[in-house]
Design a protein around this motif. Structure first.
Motif, PDB file in Angstrom:
ATOM      1  N   LEU A 158      -7.511 -16.347 -15.414  1.00 61.80           N
ATOM      2  CA  LEU A 158      -8.357 -15.373 -16.086  1.00 61.80           C
ATOM      3  C   LEU A 158      -8.596 -14.139 -15.226  1.00 61.80           C
ATOM      4  O   LEU A 158      -8.671 -13.028 -15.736  1.00 61.80           O
ATOM      5  CB  LEU A 158      -9.689 -16.012 -16.487  1.00 61.80           C
ATOM      6  CG  LEU A 158      -9.607 -17.144 -17.512  1.00 61.80           C
ATOM      7  CD1 LEU A 158     -10.991 -17.739 -17.756  1.00 61.80           C
ATOM      8  CD2 LEU A 158      -8.991 -16.670 -18.813  1.00 61.80           C
ATOM      9  N   SER A 159      -8.707 -14.328 -13.912  1.00 56.53           N
ATOM     10  CA  SER A 159      -8.974 -13.182 -13.036  1.00 56.53           C
ATOM     11  C   SER A 159      -7.787 -12.224 -12.976  1.00 56.53           C
ATOM     12  O   SER A 159      -7.971 -11.016 -12.871  1.00 56.53           O
ATOM     13  CB  SER A 159      -9.377 -13.644 -11.635  1.00 56.53           C
ATOM     14  OG  SER A 159      -8.342 -14.400 -11.056  1.00 56.53           O
ATOM     15  N   ASP A 160      -6.565 -12.742 -13.072  1.00 48.21           N
ATOM     16  CA  ASP A 160      -5.375 -11.888 -13.101  1.00 48.21           C
ATOM     17  C   ASP A 160      -4.972 -11.508 -14.519  1.00 48.21           C
ATOM     18  O   ASP A 160      -4.045 -10.723 -14.708  1.00 48.21           O
ATOM     19  CB  ASP A 160      -4.187 -12.586 -12.424  1.00 48.21           C
ATOM     20  CG  ASP A 160      -4.198 -12.404 -10.913  1.00 48.21           C
ATOM     21  OD1 ASP A 160      -4.996 -11.580 -10.423  1.00 48.21           O
ATOM     22  OD2 ASP A 160      -3.408 -13.083 -10.239  1.00 48.21           O
ATOM     23  N   GLY A 161      -5.617 -12.121 -15.518  1.00 48.41           N
ATOM     24  CA  GLY A 161      -5.301 -11.795 -16.897  1.00 48.41           C
ATOM     25  C   GLY A 161      -3.933 -12.270 -17.339  1.00 48.41           C
ATOM     26  O   GLY A 161      -3.251 -11.575 -18.087  1.00 48.41           O
ATOM     27  N   ARG A 162      -3.548 -13.464 -16.885  1.00 50.24           N
ATOM     28  CA  ARG A 162      -2.179 -13.924 -17.147  1.00 50.24           C
ATOM     29  C   ARG A 162      -2.133 -15.413 -17.465  1.00 50.24           C
ATOM     30  O   ARG A 162      -2.822 -16.213 -16.857  1.00 50.24           O
ATOM     31  CB  ARG A 162      -1.318 -13.649 -15.928  1.00 50.24           C
ATOM     32  CG  ARG A 162       0.102 -14.154 -16.042  1.00 50.24           C
ATOM     33  CD  ARG A 162       0.863 -13.800 -14.815  1.00 50.24           C
ATOM     34  NE  ARG A 162       1.306 -12.427 -14.966  1.00 50.24           N
ATOM     35  CZ  ARG A 162       2.355 -11.918 -14.354  1.00 50.24           C
ATOM     36  NH1 ARG A 162       3.027 -12.644 -13.501  1.00 50.24           N
ATOM     37  NH2 ARG A 162       2.717 -10.682 -14.563  1.00 50.24           N
TER      38      ARG A 162
END
Length: 171
Positions: A158-162
């Motif tokens: 979630l933090s890298d959006g991937r």
């Protein structure tokens, strides 16, 4: 007023109860009555305009739930709310357990294969009898990827959006 942010659909107003403005509510929270702990509710009391409603009271009634909005003491006024979706701010919900996700947190993630091929972004998800399905769009195509962790979904960051998936880009 709450800052504009992500919101989560937690229920729907499905009918009237009695003559004093009580509403029948369908809840998708677990347990069902938890919907009353998540406030303010975001409702469209005026068409095209979302309003925060706090001070909602509610309880189980028969096989369902009933709710009373503050200042809503008339059945005819309450009738205008039947059919409305009940949203709350994402921040009000508890953090999910490890390897569990709210759909709203997955929407918009970039999806790539284990080989690094970009498939697009998550548009939305839907439930089937067997598992949830991720709808991935890239502007040209739409792919339906089963949300089965460890099989098709290899990782979610979630933090890298991937999200990394084991999926044939041609499928």
């Amino acid at each position: 007023m709450m800052a504009a942010g992500r919101r989560v659909l937690v229920g729907r107003i499905v009918g009237l109860y009695g003559v004093q403005g009580w509403l029948k509510v369908e809840s998708w929270t677990e347990p069902r009555a938890q919907i009353f702990k998540y406030q303010p509710w975001l409702l469209s009391l005026v068409p095209g305009q979302e309003t925060e409603v706090v001070g909602i009271k509610g309880h189980p009634q028969g096989k369902g739930l009933v709710a009373k909005l503050p200042g809503m003491d008339d059945r005819d006024v309450a009738a205008a709310l039947v059919g409305q979706d009940v949203y709350v701010a994402r921040e009000l919900l508890p953090q999910p357990d490890k390897d569990e996700y709210y759909w709203v947190d997955l929407e918009g993630l970039e999806v790539v294969t284990t080989e690094g091929v970009a498939l697009g972004r998550i548009s939305h998800l839907f439930a089937t009898g067997a598992n949830d399905v991720v709808v991935v769009r890239d502007g040209e195509r739409e792919r339906l990827v089963p949300f089965v962790q460890g099989v098709y979904v290899r990782s979610v960051d979630l933090s890298d959006g991937r999200m990394v998936v084991d999926w044939d880009p041609e499928f």
